[in-house]
Motif scaffolding. Structure first.
Motif, short mmCIF file in Angstrom:
data_model
loop_
_atom_site.label_atom_id
_atom_site.label_comp_id
_atom_site.label_asym_id
_atom_site.label_seq_id
_atom_site.Cartn_x
_atom_site.Cartn_y
_atom_site.Cartn_z
N HIS A 261 35.47 34.57 28.33
CA HIS A 261 35.82 35.44 27.22
C HIS A 261 37.29 35.19 26.93
O HIS A 261 38.06 34.82 27.81
CB HIS A 261 35.56 36.91 27.57
CG HIS A 261 36.39 37.41 28.70
ND1 HIS A 261 36.17 37.02 30.00
CD2 HIS A 261 37.46 38.23 28.72
CE1 HIS A 261 37.06 37.61 30.78
NE2 HIS A 261 37.87 38.34 30.03
N GLY A 262 37.69 35.34 25.69
CA GLY A 262 39.08 35.08 25.34
C GLY A 262 39.42 33.62 25.58
O GLY A 262 38.61 32.73 25.35
N ALA A 263 40.62 33.37 26.07
CA ALA A 263 41.10 32.00 26.27
C ALA A 263 40.66 31.45 27.62
O ALA A 263 40.64 32.16 28.62
CB ALA A 263 42.62 31.97 26.17
N ALA A 264 40.30 30.18 27.63
CA ALA A 264 40.05 29.42 28.85
C ALA A 264 40.77 28.09 28.65
O ALA A 264 40.19 27.14 28.16
CB ALA A 264 38.56 29.22 29.09
N LEU A 265 42.06 28.07 28.99
CA LEU A 265 42.90 26.93 28.66
C LEU A 265 43.34 26.17 29.91
O LEU A 265 43.48 26.76 30.98
CB LEU A 265 44.15 27.41 27.90
CG LEU A 265 43.90 28.22 26.64
CD1 LEU A 265 45.20 28.78 26.10
CD2 LEU A 265 43.19 27.37 25.60
N GLY A 266 43.58 24.87 29.76
CA GLY A 266 44.10 24.06 30.84
C GLY A 266 43.23 24.13 32.08
O GLY A 266 42.04 23.85 32.05
N GLY A 267 43.85 24.57 33.18
CA GLY A 267 43.13 24.69 34.44
C GLY A 267 42.02 25.72 34.38
O GLY A 267 41.03 25.61 35.10
N GLY A 268 42.16 26.71 33.51
CA GLY A 268 41.08 27.70 33.33
C GLY A 268 39.83 27.05 32.79
O GLY A 268 38.71 27.35 33.21
N TYR A 269 40.02 26.13 31.85
CA TYR A 269 38.88 25.39 31.29
C TYR A 269 38.26 24.49 32.36
O TYR A 269 37.05 24.43 32.50
CB TYR A 269 39.35 24.59 30.08
CG TYR A 269 38.25 23.83 29.39
CD1 TYR A 269 37.27 24.51 28.68
CD2 TYR A 269 38.20 22.44 29.44
CE1 TYR A 269 36.26 23.82 28.03
CE2 TYR A 269 37.19 21.75 28.79
CZ TYR A 269 36.23 22.44 28.08
OH TYR A 269 35.22 21.77 27.45
N GLU A 270 39.12 23.81 33.13
CA GLU A 270 38.61 22.97 34.22
C GLU A 270 37.82 23.80 35.23
O GLU A 270 36.76 23.38 35.68
CB GLU A 270 39.76 22.27 34.93
CG GLU A 270 40.44 21.20 34.14
CD GLU A 270 41.56 20.56 34.93
OE1 GLU A 270 41.26 19.99 36.00
OE2 GLU A 270 42.71 20.66 34.49
N LEU A 271 38.36 24.95 35.60
CA LEU A 271 37.67 25.83 36.56
C LEU A 271 36.32 26.29 36.01
O LEU A 271 35.34 26.35 36.74
CB LEU A 271 38.55 27.03 36.90
CG LEU A 271 37.98 28.01 37.91
CD1 LEU A 271 37.79 27.34 39.28
CD2 LEU A 271 38.88 29.23 38.03
N ALA A 272 36.28 26.60 34.73
CA ALA A 272 35.03 27.05 34.12
C ALA A 272 33.94 25.99 34.18
O ALA A 272 32.76 26.30 34.23
CB ALA A 272 35.27 27.47 32.67
N LEU A 273 34.33 24.71 34.17
CA LEU A 273 33.36 23.63 34.23
C LEU A 273 32.96 23.27 35.66
O LEU A 273 32.04 22.50 35.86
CB LEU A 273 33.92 22.38 33.54
CG LEU A 273 34.15 22.51 32.04
CD1 LEU A 273 34.81 21.24 31.51
CD2 LEU A 273 32.86 22.79 31.31
N GLY A 274 33.64 23.85 36.65
CA GLY A 274 33.39 23.50 38.03
C GLY A 274 32.08 24.01 38.63
O GLY A 274 31.41 23.26 39.34
#
Length: 164
Positions: free
Chosen positions: A96-109
């Protein structure tokens, strides 16, 4: 440092709430807390799956700017992602909201990979998950308890409020 990531339980599902105000910035403290909480979930036989979600208005909105001039501290993000991928339990990220940089990488993990959108948002597998067999393919194909749990978190945003 596990105060940056809170463990909530919803039946057999662990909900790891990343809480690093104001934007849930990724930091060494958050990575340490995530590893500690993932290990805690792995060790608990009553928990059968896990969900990553951010407190407040976003998932992880990038790196902590206060750490930019410092050497990269352990654990590094690939170690956290490896813990999720190597988990005996399925994990998803409820974005939800922003998933940027490492947050985006973590979300794909997490495997199986699911996307939980607004209401009946799309859900699907990452390329290659169908060939892995076992629990990953079965969980990804079924949708099951985790996808429903993520959709419930989207419908009830009060679950993600800081201090709740």
């Amino acid at each position: 440092m596990s105060g940056k990531v809170h463990l909530e339980r919803d039946g057999a599902v662990a909900v790891l709430v990343i809480d690093n105000p104001p934007v849930n910035a990724g930091s060494a403290a958050v990575r340490r807390a995530l590893l500690a909480r993932i290990a805690e979930v792995e060790a608990d036989p009553a928990l059968t799956a896990g969900v990553l979600i951010g407190a407040g208005k976003s998932f992880i909105a990038g790196s902590d700017l206060r750490e930019f001039d410092l050497p990269l501290a352990d654990p590094q993000l690939p170690q956290v992602i490896a813990a999720l991928e190597g988990s005996a339990k399925p994990w998803v990220a409820a974005l939800h909201g922003a998933a940027l940089g490492g947050g985006y990488e973590l979300a794909l993990g997490p495997r199986p990979h699911r996307r939980a959108g607004h209401g009946a948002g799309p859900a699907g597998m990452r390329a290659g998950d169908h060939s892995r067999g076992g629990r990953h393919a079965e969980a990804a194909a079924s949708g099951g308890q985790i996808a429903g749990h993520c959709a419930d978190l989207r419908r009830n945003p009060g679950r993600r409020r800081r201090g709740a």
